[in-house]
Design a protein around this motif. Structure first.
Motif, PDB file in Angstrom:
ATOM      1  N   SER A  18       0.847  -1.189   0.000  1.00  0.00           N
ATOM      2  CA  SER A  18       0.000   0.000   0.000  1.00  0.00           C
ATOM      3  C   SER A  18       0.882   1.238   0.000  1.00  0.00           C
ATOM      4  O   SER A  18       1.908   1.294   0.684  1.00  0.00           O
ATOM      5  N   PHE A  19       0.482   2.193  -0.799  1.00  0.00           N
ATOM      6  CA  PHE A  19       1.156   3.484  -0.884  1.00  0.00           C
ATOM      7  C   PHE A  19       0.259   4.486  -0.167  1.00  0.00           C
ATOM      8  O   PHE A  19      -0.903   4.635  -0.534  1.00  0.00           O
ATOM      9  N   GLY A  20       0.790   5.134   0.846  1.00  0.00           N
ATOM     10  CA  GLY A  20      -0.025   6.056   1.627  1.00  0.00           C
ATOM     11  C   GLY A  20       0.490   7.469   1.584  1.00  0.00           C
ATOM     12  O   GLY A  20       1.672   7.716   1.348  1.00  0.00           O
ATOM     13  N   LEU A  21      -0.433   8.392   1.787  1.00  0.00           N
ATOM     14  CA  LEU A  21      -0.099   9.800   1.965  1.00  0.00           C
ATOM     15  C   LEU A  21      -0.930  10.266   3.141  1.00  0.00           C
ATOM     16  O   LEU A  21      -2.142  10.428   3.031  1.00  0.00           O
ATOM     17  N   HIS A  22      -0.301  10.415   4.272  1.00  0.00           N
ATOM     18  CA  HIS A  22      -0.995  10.721   5.514  1.00  0.00           C
ATOM     19  C   HIS A  22      -0.941  12.212   5.793  1.00  0.00           C
ATOM     20  O   HIS A  22       0.070  12.858   5.565  1.00  0.00           O
ATOM     21  N   ILE A  23      -2.050  12.736   6.287  1.00  0.00           N
ATOM     22  CA  ILE A  23      -2.162  14.163   6.580  1.00  0.00           C
ATOM     23  C   ILE A  23      -2.032  14.360   8.082  1.00  0.00           C
ATOM     24  O   ILE A  23      -2.619  13.634   8.881  1.00  0.00           O
ATOM     25  N   TYR A 104       0.982   4.145  -7.766  1.00  0.00           N
ATOM     26  CA  TYR A 104       2.423   4.314  -7.573  1.00  0.00           C
ATOM     27  C   TYR A 104       2.918   5.583  -8.262  1.00  0.00           C
ATOM     28  O   TYR A 104       3.707   6.336  -7.694  1.00  0.00           O
ATOM     29  N   ALA A 105       2.449   5.836  -9.474  1.00  0.00           N
ATOM     30  CA  ALA A 105       2.909   7.008 -10.218  1.00  0.00           C
ATOM     31  C   ALA A 105       2.583   8.297  -9.466  1.00  0.00           C
ATOM     32  O   ALA A 105       3.427   9.201  -9.366  1.00  0.00           O
ATOM     33  N   ILE A 106       1.385   8.388  -8.914  1.00  0.00           N
ATOM     34  CA  ILE A 106       1.001   9.586  -8.159  1.00  0.00           C
ATOM     35  C   ILE A 106       1.783   9.654  -6.847  1.00  0.00           C
ATOM     36  O   ILE A 106       2.328  10.694  -6.475  1.00  0.00           O
ATOM     37  N   TRP A 107       1.856   8.535  -6.136  1.00  0.00           N
ATOM     38  CA  TRP A 107       2.569   8.470  -4.858  1.00  0.00           C
ATOM     39  C   TRP A 107       4.044   8.813  -5.051  1.00  0.00           C
ATOM     40  O   TRP A 107       4.622   9.550  -4.260  1.00  0.00           O
ATOM     41  N   ARG A 108       4.648   8.304  -6.113  1.00  0.00           N
ATOM     42  CA  ARG A 108       6.049   8.582  -6.433  1.00  0.00           C
ATOM     43  C   ARG A 108       6.271  10.088  -6.567  1.00  0.00           C
ATOM     44  O   ARG A 108       7.232  10.634  -6.047  1.00  0.00           O
ATOM     45  N   GLU A 141      -6.149   7.391   4.224  1.00  0.00           N
ATOM     46  CA  GLU A 141      -5.197   8.039   3.335  1.00  0.00           C
ATOM     47  C   GLU A 141      -4.317   7.012   2.664  1.00  0.00           C
ATOM     48  O   GLU A 141      -3.324   7.341   2.054  1.00  0.00           O
ATOM     49  N   THR A 142      -4.629   5.748   2.804  1.00  0.00           N
ATOM     50  CA  THR A 142      -3.806   4.692   2.251  1.00  0.00           C
ATOM     51  C   THR A 142      -4.531   4.012   1.107  1.00  0.00           C
ATOM     52  O   THR A 142      -5.714   3.718   1.214  1.00  0.00           O
ATOM     53  N   ILE A 143      -3.814   3.754   0.020  1.00  0.00           N
ATOM     54  CA  ILE A 143      -4.402   3.033  -1.097  1.00  0.00           C
ATOM     55  C   ILE A 143      -3.692   1.716  -1.258  1.00  0.00           C
ATOM     56  O   ILE A 143      -2.608   1.525  -0.785  1.00  0.00           O
TER      57      ILE A 143
END
Length: 143
Positions: A18-23, A104-108, A141-143
């Protein structure tokens, strides 16, 4: 780099990663901060493969989770931007091949923006793009 193991890692990530972006907001008057994270969560009897991944990348932490109602679980997590760049190096050389390639592309992009100081203003835009993906779970916030 052992590309065979890199491709294995990419496949495992496609299925279990999982690729996450946490706020995080410390104070109401400050803008939110965005923190990228990578995680693989497996049953505890799969700990040896997570240890191999940790050794292969040379970064990340292993966490054990004991839940009385479920099987014991283990997770491998990377949340340091410098360390995430090592993962990106591997996944760029051994690309994801399933639906998580878009995430992945966005998370990267988020990780690279986070690495470049002063570029945080674009992270909310990337976060909104992640939310628009079908695999994004509401309230997480995790995908």
């Amino acid at each position: 780099m052992d590309t065979n193991f890199g491709h294995y890692l990419a496949g495992l990530t496609d299925g279990e990663g999982s690729f996450g972006l946490h706020i995080h907001t410390q104070h109401k008057h400050l803008s939110a901060m965005y923190y990228p994270r990578f995680n693989i969560h497996l049953r505890a009897d799969d700990t040896p493969i997570l240890l191999q991944i940790q050794k292969f990348l040379g970064v990340g932490k292993i966490y054990f989770h004991n839940n009385i109602e479920r099987n014991p679980m283990v997770s491998y997590q990377i949340d340091n931007v410098k360390d995430l760049m090592k993962l990106i190096e591997v996944l760029d050389a051994c690309p994801l091949r399933a639906k998580k390639a878009r995430e992945y592309a966005i998370w990267r992009t988020c990780v690279i923006l986070k690495q470049k100081r002063g570029r945080h203003e674009y992270l909310p835009i990337a976060y909104e793009q992640l939310k628009d993906l079908k695999s994004f779970k509401e309230g997480s916030e995790t995908i």
